[in-house]
Design a protein around this motif. Structure first.
Motif, PDB file in Angstrom:
ATOM      1  N   ALA A   1       0.817  -1.212   0.000  1.00 35.11           N
ATOM      2  CA  ALA A   1       0.000   0.000   0.000  1.00 35.11           C
ATOM      3  C   ALA A   1       0.851   1.262   0.000  1.00 35.11           C
ATOM      4  O   ALA A   1       0.416   2.308  -0.501  1.00 35.11           O
ATOM      5  N   GLU A   2       2.062   1.197   0.547  1.00 34.24           N
ATOM      6  CA  GLU A   2       2.920   2.378   0.609  1.00 34.24           C
ATOM      7  C   GLU A   2       3.490   2.732  -0.761  1.00 34.24           C
ATOM      8  O   GLU A   2       3.510   3.898  -1.161  1.00 34.24           O
ATOM      9  N   THR A   3       3.960   1.723  -1.488  1.00 29.73           N
ATOM     10  CA  THR A   3       4.565   1.973  -2.788  1.00 29.73           C
ATOM     11  C   THR A   3       3.564   1.915  -3.923  1.00 29.73           C
ATOM     12  O   THR A   3       3.872   2.304  -5.055  1.00 29.73           O
TER      13      THR A   3
ATOM     14  N   LYS B   1     -12.474 -12.292 -11.995  1.00 28.81           N
ATOM     15  CA  LYS B   1     -11.620 -11.210 -12.453  1.00 28.81           C
ATOM     16  C   LYS B   1     -12.048  -9.895 -11.809  1.00 28.81           C
ATOM     17  O   LYS B   1     -13.232  -9.589 -11.741  1.00 28.81           O
ATOM     18  N   ILE B   2     -11.075  -9.125 -11.326  1.00 26.74           N
ATOM     19  CA  ILE B   2     -11.356  -7.859 -10.652  1.00 26.74           C
ATOM     20  C   ILE B   2     -10.472  -6.767 -11.236  1.00 26.74           C
ATOM     21  O   ILE B   2      -9.551  -7.033 -12.024  1.00 26.74           O
ATOM     22  N   ILE B   3     -10.727  -5.527 -10.814  1.00 24.45           N
ATOM     23  CA  ILE B   3      -9.983  -4.379 -11.340  1.00 24.45           C
ATOM     24  C   ILE B   3      -8.931  -3.891 -10.355  1.00 24.45           C
ATOM     25  O   ILE B   3      -7.831  -3.502 -10.751  1.00 24.45           O
ATOM     26  N   ASP B   4      -9.243  -3.934  -9.067  1.00 25.60           N
ATOM     27  CA  ASP B   4      -8.358  -3.367  -8.041  1.00 25.60           C
ATOM     28  C   ASP B   4      -7.183  -4.311  -7.770  1.00 25.60           C
ATOM     29  O   ASP B   4      -7.378  -5.414  -7.269  1.00 25.60           O
ATOM     30  N   PRO B   5      -5.945  -3.899  -8.081  1.00 24.34           N
ATOM     31  CA  PRO B   5      -4.799  -4.788  -7.828  1.00 24.34           C
ATOM     32  C   PRO B   5      -4.588  -5.087  -6.344  1.00 24.34           C
ATOM     33  O   PRO B   5      -4.022  -6.122  -5.987  1.00 24.34           O
ATOM     34  N   ALA B   6      -5.056  -4.184  -5.467  1.00 30.16           N
ATOM     35  CA  ALA B   6      -4.882  -4.406  -4.030  1.00 30.16           C
ATOM     36  C   ALA B   6      -5.683  -5.605  -3.535  1.00 30.16           C
ATOM     37  O   ALA B   6      -5.387  -6.160  -2.483  1.00 30.16           O
ATOM     38  N   GLU B   7      -6.711  -6.006  -4.311  1.00 30.43           N
ATOM     39  CA  GLU B   7      -7.549  -7.139  -3.926  1.00 30.43           C
ATOM     40  C   GLU B   7      -7.112  -8.439  -4.598  1.00 30.43           C
ATOM     41  O   GLU B   7      -7.753  -9.474  -4.427  1.00 30.43           O
TER      42      GLU B   7
END
Length: 234
Positions: free
Chosen positions: A171-173, A197-203
């Motif tokens: 999350a920082e970088t 399939k999702i859009i948010d890479p954080a998920e």
């Protein structure tokens, strides 16, 4: 071997092979030491800098006779920075060593950067300092399997679950971290734990499943699945 590397290696003319070394000295508080001896410039691969260092290696090849290789690493004894690391880390004994080979074009600054395009990574650990002169120091390496008291197989066999460690979102970088990651997936398609399939890479989370995890990411390419789908009960 990565399918991209396998295809390139069979061409009549190929790019230069770059050899990178990693010594994991985190147990001694030294972090991961990254070197190469290909040129006098810092090389960048998979987001990491590899410092030019006159390191030499021998004996990584398997002889086909059943015995495990016992490679050696030789480094200059006059490098004060490296000598200070040795003094503070028990000669790096027990530290993991990885030898990574790729084509020059797959470096981060190359014409076709790809951190997943590597030859099979050689994974050993430093067994002992076997020789030292006023000019050089030689370390003897041992395979992870070559440990007294260990039995084979030492790996737990699981039928439907991959044991690769998957990348995670920093999350920082605002980038994926591949530190200590073994799964070679570095694509830009993201999926949740159920394989949607999702859009948010954080998920982005791998289901560790052959179909919903591995197949959706690698398609019809060879799958690096670390489970044993053909395992049967006896």
């Amino acid at each position: 071997m990565n399918n991209i590397i396998a295809t390139t290696a069979q061409l009549l003319t190929t790019d230069a092979v770059i050899t990178l070394y990693e010594i994991d000295a985190k147990n001694y508080g030294q972090g991961v030491l990254r070197f190469h001896a290909n040129s006098n410039e810092v090389l960048n691969f998979n987001g990491y800098n590899y410092t030019p260092f006159p390191i030499k290696s021998e004996g990584f090849e398997y002889n086909g006779k059943g015995s495990l290789p016992t490679p050696t690493l030789t480094v200059p004894a006059q490098d004060l920075a490296f000598m200070s690391v040795l003094i503070g880390s028990n000669n790096l004994e027990g530290c993991d060593v990885r030898r990574i080979r790729t084509f020059e074009k797959h470096l981060d600054s190359g014409s076709d950067p790809d951190p997943s395009a590597t030859f099979p990574v050689d994974h050993f650990y430093i067994d002992r300092r076997s020789a030292q002169t006023s000019v050089s120091i030689t370390f003897e390496l041992a395979s992870k399997l070559d440990q007294q008291g260990k039995q084979i197989p030492n790996r737990q066999c699981i039928k439907n679950t991959c044991t690769h460690s998957y990348r995670y979102w920093n999350a920082e970088t605002q980038e994926f971290s591949y530190e200590n990651v073994t799964c070679p997936y570095a694509g830009d398609e993201y999926f949740d734990r159920e394989g949607n399939k999702i859009i948010d890479p954080a998920e982005d989370t791998c289901s560790k499943d052959l179909v919903d995890g591995c197949r959706k990411r690698f398609g019809n390419n060879p799958l690096p699945f670390r489970g044993f789908p053909g395992l049967q009960r006896y």
